[in-house]
Design a protein around this motif. Structure first.
Motif, PDB file in Angstrom:
ATOM      1  N   LYS A  84       0.882  -1.116   0.112  1.00 23.01           N
ATOM      2  CA  LYS A  84       0.056  -0.009   0.054  1.00 23.01           C
ATOM      3  C   LYS A  84       0.713   1.200   0.056  1.00 23.01           C
ATOM      4  O   LYS A  84       0.688   2.142  -0.827  1.00 23.01           O
ATOM      5  CB  LYS A  84      -1.232  -0.040   1.352  1.00 23.01           C
ATOM      6  N   THR A  85       1.712   1.375   0.998  1.00 23.42           N
ATOM      7  CA  THR A  85       2.611   2.486   1.258  1.00 23.42           C
ATOM      8  C   THR A  85       3.523   2.993   0.037  1.00 23.42           C
ATOM      9  O   THR A  85       3.539   3.966  -0.661  1.00 23.42           O
ATOM     10  CB  THR A  85       3.286   2.464   2.451  1.00 23.42           C
ATOM     11  N   THR A  86       4.161   1.884  -0.668  1.00 25.41           N
ATOM     12  CA  THR A  86       4.914   1.827  -1.619  1.00 25.41           C
ATOM     13  C   THR A  86       4.288   2.109  -3.071  1.00 25.41           C
ATOM     14  O   THR A  86       4.518   3.008  -3.859  1.00 25.41           O
ATOM     15  CB  THR A  86       5.243   0.171  -2.038  1.00 25.41           C
ATOM     16  N   LEU A 107      -2.604   7.882   6.650  1.00 24.13           N
ATOM     17  CA  LEU A 107      -3.693   7.596   7.919  1.00 24.13           C
ATOM     18  C   LEU A 107      -3.344   6.434   8.392  1.00 24.13           C
ATOM     19  O   LEU A 107      -3.962   5.640   8.991  1.00 24.13           O
ATOM     20  CB  LEU A 107      -4.913   7.509   6.829  1.00 24.13           C
ATOM     21  N   ASP A 108      -2.057   6.088   8.584  1.00 27.74           N
ATOM     22  CA  ASP A 108      -1.493   4.813   9.250  1.00 27.74           C
ATOM     23  C   ASP A 108      -0.753   5.245  10.435  1.00 27.74           C
ATOM     24  O   ASP A 108       0.297   6.020  10.421  1.00 27.74           O
ATOM     25  CB  ASP A 108      -0.593   4.152   8.195  1.00 27.74           C
ATOM     26  N   PRO A 109      -1.106   4.821  11.687  1.00 25.40           N
ATOM     27  CA  PRO A 109      -0.306   5.177  12.890  1.00 25.40           C
ATOM     28  C   PRO A 109       1.133   4.603  12.818  1.00 25.40           C
ATOM     29  O   PRO A 109       1.903   5.295  13.441  1.00 25.40           O
ATOM     30  CB  PRO A 109      -1.135   4.329  14.262  1.00 25.40           C
ATOM     31  N   ALA A 111       3.126   5.133  10.393  1.00 25.58           N
ATOM     32  CA  ALA A 111       3.508   6.421   9.692  1.00 25.58           C
ATOM     33  C   ALA A 111       4.605   5.838   8.881  1.00 25.58           C
ATOM     34  O   ALA A 111       5.548   6.746   8.628  1.00 25.58           O
ATOM     35  CB  ALA A 111       4.207   7.348  11.038  1.00 25.58           C
ATOM     36  N   ASN A 112       4.429   4.814   8.300  1.00 27.57           N
ATOM     37  CA  ASN A 112       5.741   4.688   7.351  1.00 27.57           C
ATOM     38  C   ASN A 112       5.933   5.473   6.113  1.00 27.57           C
ATOM     39  O   ASN A 112       7.033   5.753   5.484  1.00 27.57           O
ATOM     40  CB  ASN A 112       5.342   3.070   6.647  1.00 27.57           C
ATOM     41  N   LEU A 113       4.780   5.847   5.484  1.00 29.18           N
ATOM     42  CA  LEU A 113       4.756   6.844   4.468  1.00 29.18           C
ATOM     43  C   LEU A 113       5.480   8.150   5.086  1.00 29.18           C
ATOM     44  O   LEU A 113       6.264   8.812   4.136  1.00 29.18           O
ATOM     45  CB  LEU A 113       3.353   7.198   3.980  1.00 29.18           C
ATOM     46  N   VAL A 213      -4.611   8.552  -0.205  1.00 25.29           N
ATOM     47  CA  VAL A 213      -4.692   8.219   1.434  1.00 25.29           C
ATOM     48  C   VAL A 213      -4.151   6.784   1.488  1.00 25.29           C
ATOM     49  O   VAL A 213      -4.646   5.794   1.150  1.00 25.29           O
ATOM     50  CB  VAL A 213      -6.291   8.300   1.815  1.00 25.29           C
ATOM     51  N   ASP A 214      -3.193   6.754   2.347  1.00 27.24           N
ATOM     52  CA  ASP A 214      -2.543   5.718   2.548  1.00 27.24           C
ATOM     53  C   ASP A 214      -2.871   5.260   3.854  1.00 27.24           C
ATOM     54  O   ASP A 214      -2.972   5.668   5.000  1.00 27.24           O
ATOM     55  CB  ASP A 214      -0.974   5.767   2.881  1.00 27.24           C
ATOM     56  N   CYS A 215      -3.689   3.846   3.730  1.00 30.91           N
ATOM     57  CA  CYS A 215      -4.442   3.373   5.166  1.00 30.91           C
ATOM     58  C   CYS A 215      -3.437   2.427   5.881  1.00 30.91           C
ATOM     59  O   CYS A 215      -2.688   1.539   5.227  1.00 30.91           O
ATOM     60  CB  CYS A 215      -5.629   2.601   4.933  1.00 30.91           C
TER      61      CYS A 215
END
Ligand code: ATP
Ligand code: MG
Length: 364
Positions: A84-86, A107-109, A111-113, A213-215
């Motif tokens: 997803k993030t990639t 939007l991911d706790p 926070a990878n992005l 939006v990255d979930c």
């Protein structure tokens, strides 16, 4: 687990939310002011019916998604580590290189992005969490929550966000660790808890052409917020680990979100980390396509193959376009973007990126 948008409410729950007597709710159901279904001697009211009532009364004012220019794409799969993030990172980099204004929302706790762009999520203020909470706050403090929500100045909340320059023509609305408690914090917010992201993004939509939006890897209230805010859902998935039950659960969330956001559509399923050297993988890809298309889900022709380049680029905090512009993986993401644009715009667009895009905007 937070209640999602597909859950029915009883008339006493609705009475509690509206701070009126249960008999008042029953009267509103009888005279058709609130839609409900009768189950035995009880009325059942969907959150969508409640929203329609609140909107009809002027309590909630949501502009129709098509009225605003930015296309919002939620990148969702409750399974972790599927790309997803990639995908957000690389699609955004291509948008940036094409000169299209693009905002990415982490939007991911986890926070990878945010970290991929070289930001430390612990240092950040004005994140997506701060914005969502600012929109929710008056409803938490004010017992007359609906009126409170109506009184919030969405523009002022948006102006207080710390939108970061992620380089290469991409803007970032970052995550931070506080987002981990968001599900609990937001579950307590009545009426608008599923719509906070939509409200937060609304004033930003005129500034961008695309918002990605990255979930995180769950179908949490945060992910429901992404589905309610978005026009499109992009689902990266590993062909080898695709589970029909997982897809079914995701589809259920999409159906739930459509109560509040009827225009939500699946942009497509993207097969990632495909190992094409193994003949078995090719059969798997074909099987997945057939099965998904039987379920009415579009599968992108483009697949993303597994490659060491991804880890290498990520360790240098670069998109593929910055790290290795000519690589077949970069080309694959270009092909994906061309397919995405064809679905969204209904016409073919050549995804050509300027030759200098590989070096432009690198933060490294
Ligand atoms: N096509 C690929 N080939 C090889 N590695 C990949 C590929 N795509 C992504 N990766 C790597 O796989 C890991 C997981 O990818 P990514 O973080 O994008 O998944 P995710 O779905 O966002 O995960 P999470 O659910 O935890 O947020 C990362 O280390 C990433 O660099
Ligand atoms: Mg991720």
């Amino acid at each position: 687990m937070a209640r999602t948008t597909s859950t029915f409410l009883t008339s006493d729950e609705v009475a509690e939310m509206l701070r009126v007597d249960e008999r008042t709710v029953q009267r509103m159901v009888k005279d058709g002011t609130i839609e409900a279904v009768r189950v035995g001697r009880q009325y059942r009211i969907t959150p969508g019916a409640l929203q329609r009532y609140l909107r009809a009364q002027g309590f909630i004012d949501m502009a129709a998604p098509e009225a605003a220019p930015a296309e919002i794409i939620a990148v969702v799969n409750q399974k972790g580590g599927v790309g997803k993030t990639t995908t957000v990172l690389n699609v955004a980099a291509l948008f940036g290189a094409m000169g299209r204004r693009c905002l990415v929302v982490d939007l991911d706790p986890q926070a990878n992005l945010t970290q991929s762009y070289g930001f430390n999520p612990e240092d950040l203020a004005g994140t997506v969490y701060d914005g969502m909470l600012a929109l929710a706050k008056p409803t938490r403090q004010n017992r007359n929550a609906v009126i409170g929500a109506r009184g919030i100045d969405e523009q002022a909340v948006a102006d207080n966000l710390n939108i970061l320059d992620a380089g290469g023509g991409v803007d970032l609305l970052a995550s931070n660790i506080d987002l981990a408690s968001a599900d609990m914090d937001l579950a307590a917010v009545p009426y608008i808890r599923e719509q906070l992201l939509a409200k937060l993004l609304r004033p930003l939509r005129s500034r961008y052409q695309y918002i990605l939006v990255d979930c995180g890897p769950s179908l949490s209230l945060l992910t429901v917020n992404a589905l309610v805010a978005a026009r499109w859902v992009l689902v990266p998935t590993q062909a080898a680990y695709l589970s029909i039950r997982g897809i079914q659960a995701l589809l259920n969330s999409i159906v739930g979100a459509r109560e509040l956001n009827p225009n939500l559509e699946i942009l497509g399923l993207l097969l990632t980390m495909v190992d094409e050297r193994v003949r078995l993988a090719r059969t798997t890809v074909q099987n997945v396509k057939t099965r998904m298309e039987q379920m009415g889900i579009r599968v992108f022709d483009t697949v993303i193959k597994r490659g060491a380049t991804f880890e290498e680029a990520s360790s240098e905090r670069k998109s593929l376009l910055q790290y290795e512009p000519g690589s077949p993986h970069t080309q694959a993401y270009q092909n994906l973007l061309a397919e995405m644009l064809e679905v969204m715009d209904g016409e073919q667009t050549e995804v050509a990126v300027p030759a200098f895009a590989g070096v432009a905007g690198s933060r490294a």
